[in-house]
Design an enzyme around this catalytic site. Structure first.
Site, short mmCIF file in Angstrom:
data_model
loop_
_atom_site.label_atom_id
_atom_site.label_comp_id
_atom_site.label_asym_id
_atom_site.label_seq_id
_atom_site.Cartn_x
_atom_site.Cartn_y
_atom_site.Cartn_z
N GLY A 21 0.81 -1.21 0.00
CA GLY A 21 0.00 0.00 0.00
C GLY A 21 0.84 1.26 0.00
O GLY A 21 2.07 1.20 -0.11
N GLY A 37 -4.33 -0.91 6.63
CA GLY A 37 -5.47 -0.12 7.09
C GLY A 37 -6.35 0.33 5.94
O GLY A 37 -5.91 0.36 4.78
N ILE A 38 -7.60 0.65 6.28
CA ILE A 38 -8.55 1.12 5.26
C ILE A 38 -9.33 2.33 5.79
O ILE A 38 -9.31 2.59 7.00
CB ILE A 38 -9.58 0.02 4.89
CG1 ILE A 38 -10.38 -0.45 6.13
CG2 ILE A 38 -8.89 -1.17 4.23
CD1 ILE A 38 -11.61 -1.29 5.80
N ASP A 44 -14.90 6.58 4.78
CA ASP A 44 -15.28 7.90 5.31
C ASP A 44 -16.74 8.24 5.04
O ASP A 44 -17.32 7.85 4.02
CB ASP A 44 -14.39 8.99 4.69
CG ASP A 44 -12.94 8.89 5.16
OD1 ASP A 44 -12.63 8.03 5.99
OD2 ASP A 44 -12.13 9.71 4.67
N GLN A 53 -14.82 10.67 9.98
CA GLN A 53 -14.01 9.46 10.27
C GLN A 53 -14.22 8.95 11.70
O GLN A 53 -13.25 8.64 12.41
CB GLN A 53 -12.52 9.76 10.06
CG GLN A 53 -12.11 9.89 8.60
CD GLN A 53 -10.61 9.72 8.44
OE1 GLN A 53 -9.81 10.39 9.10
NE2 GLN A 53 -10.19 8.81 7.57
N TYR A 65 -12.72 5.42 11.73
CA TYR A 65 -11.25 5.43 11.56
C TYR A 65 -10.57 6.06 12.78
O TYR A 65 -9.57 5.55 13.30
CB TYR A 65 -10.93 6.22 10.29
CG TYR A 65 -9.49 6.19 9.83
CD1 TYR A 65 -9.01 5.17 9.02
CD2 TYR A 65 -8.61 7.23 10.17
CE1 TYR A 65 -7.70 5.17 8.56
CE2 TYR A 65 -7.30 7.24 9.72
CZ TYR A 65 -6.85 6.21 8.92
OH TYR A 65 -5.55 6.21 8.46
N GLY A 114 0.63 12.06 9.55
CA GLY A 114 -0.39 13.02 9.13
C GLY A 114 -0.85 12.67 7.73
O GLY A 114 -0.91 11.49 7.35
N TYR A 115 -1.17 13.70 6.96
CA TYR A 115 -1.64 13.47 5.58
C TYR A 115 -0.43 13.26 4.66
O TYR A 115 0.39 14.15 4.47
CB TYR A 115 -2.50 14.65 5.13
CG TYR A 115 -3.89 14.57 5.74
CD1 TYR A 115 -4.95 14.08 4.99
CD2 TYR A 115 -4.13 14.94 7.06
CE1 TYR A 115 -6.22 13.97 5.55
CE2 TYR A 115 -5.39 14.84 7.64
CZ TYR A 115 -6.43 14.36 6.87
OH TYR A 115 -7.68 14.24 7.43
N1 CAA Z 1 -15.93 20.34 9.48
C1 CAA Z 1 -17.22 20.74 9.44
N2 CAA Z 1 -18.07 20.44 8.44
C2 CAA Z 1 -17.58 19.69 7.43
C3 CAA Z 1 -16.25 19.24 7.41
C4 CAA Z 1 -15.41 19.62 8.49
N3 CAA Z 1 -14.14 19.24 8.53
N4 CAA Z 1 -16.07 18.50 6.30
C5 CAA Z 1 -17.24 18.47 5.63
N5 CAA Z 1 -18.16 19.21 6.31
C6 CAA Z 1 -19.52 19.46 5.96
C7 CAA Z 1 -19.65 20.18 4.63
O1 CAA Z 1 -19.44 21.56 4.80
C8 CAA Z 1 -21.10 19.85 4.26
O2 CAA Z 1 -21.96 20.67 5.03
P1 CAA Z 1 -23.39 21.15 4.44
O3 CAA Z 1 -24.18 19.89 4.23
O4 CAA Z 1 -23.92 22.02 5.53
O5 CAA Z 1 -23.05 21.88 3.18
C9 CAA Z 1 -21.19 18.41 4.78
O6 CAA Z 1 -20.17 18.23 5.74
C10 CAA Z 1 -20.90 17.41 3.65
O7 CAA Z 1 -21.83 16.46 3.78
P2 CAA Z 1 -22.00 15.33 2.67
O8 CAA Z 1 -23.28 14.68 2.92
O9 CAA Z 1 -21.69 15.87 1.30
O10 CAA Z 1 -20.76 14.43 2.96
P3 CAA Z 1 -20.56 13.07 3.73
O11 CAA Z 1 -21.41 12.85 4.91
O12 CAA Z 1 -20.56 12.00 2.71
O13 CAA Z 1 -19.10 13.28 4.24
C11 CAA Z 1 -16.79 13.55 3.86
C12 CAA Z 1 -18.17 14.05 3.51
C13 CAA Z 1 -16.61 12.12 3.41
C14 CAA Z 1 -16.55 13.64 5.35
C15 CAA Z 1 -15.82 14.43 3.11
O14 CAA Z 1 -15.94 15.74 3.60
C16 CAA Z 1 -14.39 14.01 3.29
O15 CAA Z 1 -13.90 13.12 2.61
N6 CAA Z 1 -13.67 14.64 4.23
C17 CAA Z 1 -12.28 14.30 4.50
C18 CAA Z 1 -12.20 13.19 5.50
C19 CAA Z 1 -10.74 12.91 5.73
O16 CAA Z 1 -9.96 13.77 6.10
N7 CAA Z 1 -10.33 11.66 5.53
C20 CAA Z 1 -8.96 11.28 5.65
C21 CAA Z 1 -8.65 10.26 4.61
S1 CAA Z 1 -6.92 9.94 4.52
C22 CAA Z 1 -6.58 9.09 5.91
O17 CAA Z 1 -7.42 8.70 6.66
C23 CAA Z 1 -5.13 8.84 6.18
C24 CAA Z 1 -4.76 9.43 7.46
O18 CAA Z 1 -4.53 8.69 8.42
C25 CAA Z 1 -4.59 10.89 7.61
#
Ligand code: CAA
Length: 245
Positions: free
Chosen positions: A12, A89-90, A93, A149, A152, A183-184
């Site tokens: 991965g 890991g997976i 989100d 998350q 996660y 981190g990221y």
């Molecule tokens: N804080 C507050 N509000 C947030 C937000 C945040 N950080 N992120 C998204 N929102 C809000 C948006 O503003 C939107 O609000 P409105 O509905 O009022 O416009 C809402 O959330 C989005 O809702 P959706 O229904 O479109 O989205 P969803 O429920 O499917 O979730 C999400 C969206 C999947 C969380 C998407 O925002 C996302 O992918 N965020 C990033 C998550 C992330 O950081 N993942 C890390 C992956 S990498 C990893 O995990 C490796 C590691 O160890 C670092």
């Protein structure tokens, strides 16, 4: 005979760099993959062309039986594991209000229960040898939580609880247990975050960029080495300053 390092999820985003770094340090490196034969072949061919000689074993880290079997197989074919990197890991989100039981279970089983499943069979051999390095890969999001998350963050937070407790139990046996909290990092997992959201995250990283897999692999190599013998039960963050504790 060289020491054996087992990196779960070694094909991965972070795992490949860890495997290469440990191989350069002189370890015989073994990795697991979850069943994608094409990805496995590609990994073995590509790394072989680069001069590496990795061994890969199919294993579902979320299943105890699968881990017991693979560790026994590795012991018979390669040797007892000296360094275990629980890296597989997976993500699944989505906001908690929309999260299904299936996505909760998948993430907890793969990211947290895997630590029990894989460490349990490996630890006996480490206790016999009086040496071992267990390196658990957590996440910045296990330290600070992350919108979208809940599964996660819960699993990754649990990873360090596992580390702290086991570290105390095996400290007198020459075995260390530590957590790395990346981190990221520029991997497919992070690239799967929608671009707009990802750009906002990058804007919040003081160093001003995503990390590289090599940033993490270098620390894995250090913790695996004899030089780290006084470090145990620790959690080291590598996140470009995005979150400080
Ligand atoms: N804080 C507050 N509000 C947030 C937000 C945040 N950080 N992120 C998204 N929102 C809000 C948006 O503003 C939107 O609000 P409105 O509905 O009022 O416009 C809402 O959330 C989005 O809702 P959706 O229904 O479109 O989205 P969803 O429920 O499917 O979730 C999400 C969206 C999947 C969380 C998407 O925002 C996302 O992918 N965020 C990033 C998550 C992330 O950081 N993942 C890390 C992956 S990498 C990893 O995990 C490796 C590691 O160890 C670092």
């Amino acid at each position: 005979m060289s020491k054996v390092a087992l990196v779960t999820g070694g094909m991965g985003g972070l795992g490949v760099a860890m495997c290469k770094s440990l191989a350069k340090d002189g370890y015989t490196v073994v990795t697991t993959y979850s069943g994608n034969e094409e990805k496995c072949k590609n990994f073995l061919d590509t790394t072989k062309a680069e001069g590496f000689n990795f061994k890969a074993y199919i294993c579902d880290v979320s299943k105890y039986d699968s881990c017991i079997k693979v560790v026994a197989k590795i012991k018979a074919e390669v040797g007892a594991v000296d360094v275990l990197v629980n890296n597989a890991g997976i993500t699944r989100d989505g906001q908690f209000k929309k999260m299904t039981k299936e996505s909760w279970d998948a993430v907890i089983n793969t990211n947290l229960n895997s630590l029990f499943n894989m460490t349990k069979p490996v630890l006996d051999g480490m206790l016999e040898k009086g040496f071992g390095r267990i390196i658990n890969i957590s996440s910045i999001n296990g330290q600070k939580g992350q919108f979208g998350q809940v599964n996660y963050s819960a699993a990754k937070s649990g990873v360090h609880g596992f580390t702290m407790a086991l570290a105390q139990e095996v400290a007198k046996k020459g075995i260390t247990v530590n957590t790395i909290a990346p981190g990221y990092i520029a991997t497919a997992m992070v690239m799967a975050v929608p671009e707009e959201v990802r750009n906002k995250i990058i804007a919040g990283i003081p160093v001003g960029r995503l990390g590289t897999p090599e940033d993490i692999a270098g620390l894995v190599s250090y913790i695996a080495s004899d030089a780290s013998s006084f470090m145990t039960g620790a959690e080291i963050a590598i996140n470009g300053g995005q979150h400080t504790m």
